[in-house]
Design a protein around this motif. Structure first.
Motif, PDB file in Angstrom:
ATOM      1  N   THR A 492      16.341  60.073  26.527  1.00 61.86           N
ATOM      2  CA  THR A 492      15.025  59.725  27.057  1.00 61.86           C
ATOM      3  C   THR A 492      15.173  59.153  28.460  1.00 61.86           C
ATOM      4  O   THR A 492      16.057  58.326  28.714  1.00 61.86           O
ATOM      5  CB  THR A 492      14.324  58.689  26.151  1.00 61.86           C
ATOM      6  OG1 THR A 492      14.215  59.215  24.830  1.00 61.86           O
ATOM      7  CG2 THR A 492      12.938  58.365  26.666  1.00 61.86           C
ATOM      8  N   VAL A 493      14.285  59.603  29.356  1.00 63.50           N
ATOM      9  CA  VAL A 493      14.263  59.117  30.736  1.00 63.50           C
ATOM     10  C   VAL A 493      12.848  58.638  31.042  1.00 63.50           C
ATOM     11  O   VAL A 493      11.881  59.388  30.868  1.00 63.50           O
ATOM     12  CB  VAL A 493      14.677  60.213  31.737  1.00 63.50           C
ATOM     13  CG1 VAL A 493      14.619  59.670  33.165  1.00 63.50           C
ATOM     14  CG2 VAL A 493      16.068  60.731  31.422  1.00 63.50           C
ATOM     15  N   GLN A 501      13.359  54.449  35.940  1.00 60.14           N
ATOM     16  CA  GLN A 501      13.423  53.031  35.598  1.00 60.14           C
ATOM     17  C   GLN A 501      14.437  52.752  34.489  1.00 60.14           C
ATOM     18  O   GLN A 501      15.105  51.726  34.503  1.00 60.14           O
ATOM     19  CB  GLN A 501      12.040  52.540  35.152  1.00 60.14           C
ATOM     20  CG  GLN A 501      10.967  52.696  36.201  1.00 60.14           C
ATOM     21  CD  GLN A 501      11.243  51.851  37.428  1.00 60.14           C
ATOM     22  OE1 GLN A 501      11.614  50.683  37.316  1.00 60.14           O
ATOM     23  NE2 GLN A 501      11.078  52.442  38.606  1.00 60.14           N
ATOM     24  N   SER A 502      14.530  53.663  33.529  1.00 60.56           N
ATOM     25  CA  SER A 502      15.461  53.433  32.423  1.00 60.56           C
ATOM     26  C   SER A 502      15.874  54.764  31.815  1.00 60.56           C
ATOM     27  O   SER A 502      15.161  55.771  31.916  1.00 60.56           O
ATOM     28  CB  SER A 502      14.824  52.541  31.351  1.00 60.56           C
ATOM     29  OG  SER A 502      13.711  53.180  30.757  1.00 60.56           O
ATOM     30  N   LYS A 503      17.054  54.730  31.168  1.00 58.84           N
ATOM     31  CA  LYS A 503      17.582  55.888  30.459  1.00 58.84           C
ATOM     32  C   LYS A 503      18.112  55.421  29.108  1.00 58.84           C
ATOM     33  O   LYS A 503      18.601  54.299  28.975  1.00 58.84           O
ATOM     34  CB  LYS A 503      18.714  56.554  31.247  1.00 58.84           C
ATOM     35  CG  LYS A 503      18.329  57.091  32.613  1.00 58.84           C
ATOM     36  CD  LYS A 503      19.545  57.684  33.307  1.00 58.84           C
ATOM     37  CE  LYS A 503      19.202  58.200  34.689  1.00 58.84           C
ATOM     38  NZ  LYS A 503      20.402  58.767  35.383  1.00 58.84           N
ATOM     39  N   SER A 504      18.021  56.310  28.140  1.00 56.00           N
ATOM     40  CA  SER A 504      18.520  55.968  26.812  1.00 56.00           C
ATOM     41  C   SER A 504      19.037  57.226  26.134  1.00 56.00           C
ATOM     42  O   SER A 504      18.376  58.273  26.166  1.00 56.00           O
ATOM     43  CB  SER A 504      17.410  55.332  25.964  1.00 56.00           C
ATOM     44  OG  SER A 504      17.851  55.085  24.647  1.00 56.00           O
ATOM     45  N   SER A 530      21.780  52.525  26.462  1.00 56.87           N
ATOM     46  CA  SER A 530      20.567  52.394  27.268  1.00 56.87           C
ATOM     47  C   SER A 530      20.897  51.717  28.588  1.00 56.87           C
ATOM     48  O   SER A 530      21.785  50.865  28.666  1.00 56.87           O
ATOM     49  CB  SER A 530      19.497  51.596  26.515  1.00 56.87           C
ATOM     50  OG  SER A 530      19.971  50.319  26.157  1.00 56.87           O
ATOM     51  N   GLU A 531      20.139  52.107  29.607  1.00 54.28           N
ATOM     52  CA  GLU A 531      20.360  51.584  30.952  1.00 54.28           C
ATOM     53  C   GLU A 531      19.016  51.254  31.575  1.00 54.28           C
ATOM     54  O   GLU A 531      18.122  52.103  31.638  1.00 54.28           O
ATOM     55  CB  GLU A 531      21.099  52.614  31.799  1.00 54.28           C
ATOM     56  CG  GLU A 531      21.452  52.145  33.194  1.00 54.28           C
ATOM     57  CD  GLU A 531      22.240  53.186  33.964  1.00 54.28           C
ATOM     58  OE1 GLU A 531      22.569  52.929  35.134  1.00 54.28           O
ATOM     59  OE2 GLU A 531      22.516  54.269  33.388  1.00 54.28           O
ATOM     60  N   ASP A 532      18.854  50.006  32.003  1.00 49.72           N
ATOM     61  CA  ASP A 532      17.632  49.551  32.664  1.00 49.72           C
ATOM     62  C   ASP A 532      17.943  49.364  34.144  1.00 49.72           C
ATOM     63  O   ASP A 532      18.642  48.425  34.537  1.00 49.72           O
ATOM     64  CB  ASP A 532      17.150  48.236  32.043  1.00 49.72           C
ATOM     65  CG  ASP A 532      15.752  47.860  32.505  1.00 49.72           C
ATOM     66  OD1 ASP A 532      15.374  48.249  33.622  1.00 49.72           O
ATOM     67  OD2 ASP A 532      15.041  47.169  31.744  1.00 49.72           O
ATOM     68  N   LEU A 533      17.431  50.287  34.963  1.00 49.99           N
ATOM     69  CA  LEU A 533      17.748  50.250  36.387  1.00 49.99           C
ATOM     70  C   LEU A 533      17.005  49.141  37.116  1.00 49.99           C
ATOM     71  O   LEU A 533      17.414  48.727  38.203  1.00 49.99           O
ATOM     72  CB  LEU A 533      17.414  51.604  37.018  1.00 49.99           C
ATOM     73  CG  LEU A 533      18.134  52.812  36.397  1.00 49.99           C
ATOM     74  CD1 LEU A 533      17.738  54.084  37.115  1.00 49.99           C
ATOM     75  CD2 LEU A 533      19.640  52.622  36.437  1.00 49.99           C
ATOM     76  N   LYS A 534      15.910  48.641  36.532  1.00 51.30           N
ATOM     77  CA  LYS A 534      15.158  47.565  37.172  1.00 51.30           C
ATOM     78  C   LYS A 534      15.996  46.304  37.292  1.00 51.30           C
ATOM     79  O   LYS A 534      16.066  45.672  38.348  1.00 51.30           O
ATOM     80  CB  LYS A 534      13.891  47.261  36.357  1.00 51.30           C
ATOM     81  CG  LYS A 534      12.707  48.142  36.667  1.00 51.30           C
ATOM     82  CD  LYS A 534      11.502  47.623  35.897  1.00 51.30           C
ATOM     83  CE  LYS A 534      10.266  48.415  36.232  1.00 51.30           C
ATOM     84  NZ  LYS A 534       9.074  47.898  35.495  1.00 51.30           N
ATOM     85  N   LYS A 570      25.528  44.317  29.552  1.00 54.04           N
ATOM     86  CA  LYS A 570      26.084  43.902  30.843  1.00 54.04           C
ATOM     87  C   LYS A 570      24.946  43.736  31.838  1.00 54.04           C
ATOM     88  O   LYS A 570      24.172  44.661  32.079  1.00 54.04           O
ATOM     89  CB  LYS A 570      27.081  44.942  31.354  1.00 54.04           C
ATOM     90  CG  LYS A 570      28.320  45.091  30.471  1.00 54.04           C
ATOM     91  CD  LYS A 570      29.306  46.089  31.062  1.00 54.04           C
ATOM     92  CE  LYS A 570      30.551  46.199  30.190  1.00 54.04           C
ATOM     93  NZ  LYS A 570      31.538  47.159  30.755  1.00 54.04           N
ATOM     94  N   LYS A 571      24.854  42.522  32.422  1.00 51.29           N
ATOM     95  CA  LYS A 571      23.844  42.200  33.421  1.00 51.29           C
ATOM     96  C   LYS A 571      24.509  41.524  34.613  1.00 51.29           C
ATOM     97  O   LYS A 571      25.615  40.985  34.481  1.00 51.29           O
ATOM     98  CB  LYS A 571      22.776  41.268  32.826  1.00 51.29           C
ATOM     99  CG  LYS A 571      21.950  41.879  31.712  1.00 51.29           C
ATOM    100  CD  LYS A 571      20.899  40.883  31.231  1.00 51.29           C
ATOM    101  CE  LYS A 571      20.040  41.488  30.147  1.00 51.29           C
ATOM    102  NZ  LYS A 571      19.002  40.530  29.668  1.00 51.29           N
ATOM    103  N   PRO A 572      23.834  41.527  35.764  1.00 51.97           N
ATOM    104  CA  PRO A 572      24.423  40.848  36.930  1.00 51.97           C
ATOM    105  C   PRO A 572      24.676  39.366  36.693  1.00 51.97           C
ATOM    106  O   PRO A 572      25.612  38.796  37.265  1.00 51.97           O
ATOM    107  CB  PRO A 572      23.367  41.066  38.028  1.00 51.97           C
ATOM    108  CG  PRO A 572      22.635  42.302  37.611  1.00 51.97           C
ATOM    109  CD  PRO A 572      22.612  42.270  36.121  1.00 51.97           C
TER     110      PRO A 572
END
Length: 687
Positions: A492-493, A501-504, A530-534, A570-572
């Motif tokens: 899912t994009v 904004q996000s991918k899963s 999952s990846e949250d680009l925001k 993983k977050k900044p």
């Protein structure tokens, strides 16, 4: 004396259709803590019911129902008296009924009760339903309620008048309906009146073509609602916002990141029947997420949560509530972690107040509660309005088209558009397009597959436009009669204004195997990336859920369950890891129809690393045809220790009389040790 009276009325039952019930309950409780010592309390409850049903003619029936309840305890004495009179008329053309109900709380039948304890509810209603297959069906409902206390200066004194009319007609593949509702709420305490007129019209169609290979459906609705508010000495009055869906999630890992599922019973208007959501029960039943969908962003500053009547020993002061808002039912923003609230014992509801916020979704979460069970019946979102007139217009269009040119290929298109116009206020519009294509093929007699692509784009006047692309690939295989397997891949994009904004991506593997006769194994394994680009975060989740059911003997059955999750984010600002798991073994033993035993042992490892060990035993024994013994025992250990033992004995003295003995002993060890024991005797009679 009780047995004699009931026995004499039993002969009247068959001739005049009179029946009733009497129930006497005595309950004594004792609580001991290391710091406060012993505290004891008692309660004596008397419940009486008498009901008369008389057929005046074959089509006219009269019923009278009288409930009387006296509760006397060491703290207070409360009485309830509720007569209910109804008249029914039924024939081949319509059903109609009308009735009057009076509920008096705090009215002592024998002695005068202080006006401060009295609370009166009067209700009168009339209903008419037509029955016709050829002509439009009509429903008419009228209801008038009056609630007030008996204080010199009233705290509660209001009247609600509600009229509802509905007409429906179906012709071939078309269906038309029209609703009109007029609601007037007079609050005599504040001197305010709120009048709401609602007109709702709807047209639907459903049609298939080409031997059902092409299907189509659609609907259009228009709602016009006018709210007129007049006040006297008070600037603002509460207004119940229109809810489109009730929402619920049970104890999610993160209340700020969870999608609540629809629970329509939360907004069905029934404030008496339980929805099955328990917000009590102690520390093992916290973080119940209960919410509401308002369809568009709406200003709300209070949530009303209606409940079933509390049990003896309930204390609302043990509760704390957190409140959240959201625009997508996924990412939730905390409004407050400790909302102010009151519990209204007359209406059985929490009034949870917080700073005014504007959002589409709102939810409340119980972060602390009382040991006694308490079930939710309804939820309402409340805003506040000033004197004046507000007009709302809601308009919706839905269209669906599906095509299946060949057996292995199908396409669908779904279009929806919702508009809300508020005067004074702003206009809001949401348009959704949903397109999908699906291919199904049998690759082998043991292997089937289907693939699907779906695109959903949403244009919303209040938030950024979004586009969601979903790719699915699914395999189904049954290589053996005793083995079924499923394997599915999903990607899912999500994009906002053409920017990702996000991918899963996820993989799900399911196995159902019948290993031997009486042995069944279910395994679900899932991997989600999952990846949250925001927020520049990445999450990998691995989940496994295994269940094994064994019929060891004709009398003995065992169930073994093991669930495990690994989640790494993983977050900044830092990485987090969660590795909770749960294991449980349950044994069911039924050597005869008269005896049943259930025993379970479970271990629950939480995110923070602490474990909860829980043992539960339930026994049911029909000792004779008239005597039944039941007991339940629970032992739970973590950083606290909880032990509960609850035996009870039920004895049918006769066809009319039942006697029950109940005992409950519990011990809680936390910072201090608390022991509670309750003994109850219950005598009930029916005739």
């Amino acid at each position: 004396m009780l047995v004699f009276t009931l026995g004499s009325l039993k002969g009247v039952y068959a001739e005049d259709d009179i029946h009733g019930m009497a129930r006497l309950t005595y309950r004594s409780s004792e609580t001991e803590t290391e710091t406060e010592g012993k505290e004891s309390s008692w309660l004596f409850s008397q419940v009486y019911n008498l009901m008369l049903s008389k057929a005046l003619t074959p089509k006219v029936e009269f019923t009278a129902n009288v409930d009387a309840n006296v509760i006397d305890s060491d703290e207070e004495k409360t009485t309830f008296l509720s007569p209910d009179l109804r008249l029914y008329v039924r024939n081949e053309y319509f059903d109609a009924n009308t009735g009057y109900e009076l509920t008096e709380r705090g009215l002592d039948i024998l002695t005068a009760s202080p006006d401060g304890e009295r609370y009166t509810t009067k209700s009168w209603n009339a209903n008419l339903f037509t029955k016709s297959e050829k002509y439009p069906t009509v429903r008419l409902l009228y209801n008038e309620d009056r609630d007030h206390d008996h204080l010199d200066v009233h705290r509660t004194d209001n009247k609600t008048t509600d009229f509802f009319g509905n007409a429906e007609y179906a012709y071939r593949f078309l269906r038309f309906s029209y609703d009109y509702r007029n609601n007037i709420f007079d609050d005599y305490v504040t001197g305010s009146t709120q009048k709401t007129d609602t007109n709702y019209g709807r047209a639907d169609f459903r049609k298939s073509f080409w031997e059902n290979r092409v299907t189509s459906s659609g609907s259009y609705f228009l709602t016009k609602r006018r709210v007129e508010t007049t006040t006297s000495g008070k600037d603002r009055v509460p207004e119940t916002k229109q809810a489109y869906a009730g929402l619920y999630a049970e104890d999610p890992l993160d209340p700020c990141d969870v999608r609540l599922e629809s629970r329509e019973s939360l907004i069905d208007g029934d404030k008496i029947t339980s929805t099955g959501i328990d917000i009590g029960g102690g520390s093992t039943n916290l973080n119940q997420n209960i919410g509401v969908d308002l369809n568009f962003a709406t200003e709300v500053e209070q949530v009303k949560l209606y409940t079933t009547p509390p049990e003896f020993g309930f204390s609302e002061n043990d509760f704390t509530w957190a409140v959240y808002s959201s625009n997508d039912n996924l990412t939730w923003t905390p409004i407050t972690n400790a909302a102010g609230f009151d519990y209204d014992t007359n209406e059985d509801l929490f009034e949870i107040s917080f700073t005014c916020a504007s959002a589409r979704y709102f939810k409340v979460v119980n972060t602390n509660n009382n040991l006694k069970p308490l079930y939710v019946t309804e939820i309402e979102a409340i805003g506040f309005t000033t004197a004046g007139t507000t007009d709302y217009t809601f308009e919706g269009i839905q269209a669906y088209l599906g095509a299946k040119p060949v057996d292995w290929l199908s396409f669908t298109y779904n279009f929806t558009q919702d508009k809300q116009d508020t005067d004074p206020g702003s206009d809001q519009t949401r348009t959704t397009n949903d397109v999908s294509g699906r291919v199904e093929r049998e690759l082998h007699r043991y292997l089937g597959t289907w693939a699907q692509y779906r695109r959903r784009w949403v244009e919303d006047s209040e938030v950024e436009d979004t586009t969601t692309d979903t790719y699915l690939l699914h395999f189904l295989s049954s290589p053996l009669e005793t083995l079924d397997t499923d394997l599915s891949f999903t990607h899912t994009v999500l994009k906002e204004e053409s920017e990702t904004q996000s991918k899963s991506s996820s993989v799900l593997f399911q196995v159902v195997a019948w290993l031997l006769e009486g042995a069944e194994l279910d395994i679900d394994a899932t991997i989600i990336h999952s990846e949250d680009l925001k927020v520049e975060s990445k999450t990998i989740s691995r989940l496994i859920d295994a269940n094994l059911r064994l019929e060891l003997t004709p009398m003995l059955t065992a169930e073994i369950e093991y669930d495990r999750a690994w989640t790494e984010t993983k977050k900044p600002d830092g990485d987090t890891t969660r590795r909770p798991w749960f294991g449980q073994v349950i044994l069911y033993w039924r050597p005869s129809h008269e005896f049943y035993l259930r025993a379970s042992y479970e271990i629950d490892k939480h995110d923070k690393g602490d474990k909860t060990f829980r043992q539960q035993y339930n026994l049911s024994w029909l000792m004779t045809e008239k005597i039944e013994f039941n007991t339940a025992c629970t032992l739970e250990r973590n950083d606290k220790t909880r032990f509960i033992f609850s035996p009870n004995l039920s004895w049918d003295l006769s066809r009319m009389l039942t006697l029950r003995f109940l005992y409950d002993w519990s011990r809680y060890e936390e910072d201090t040790v608390t022991e509670m024991q309750t003994f109850m005797i219950d005598l009930s009679a029916r005739f």
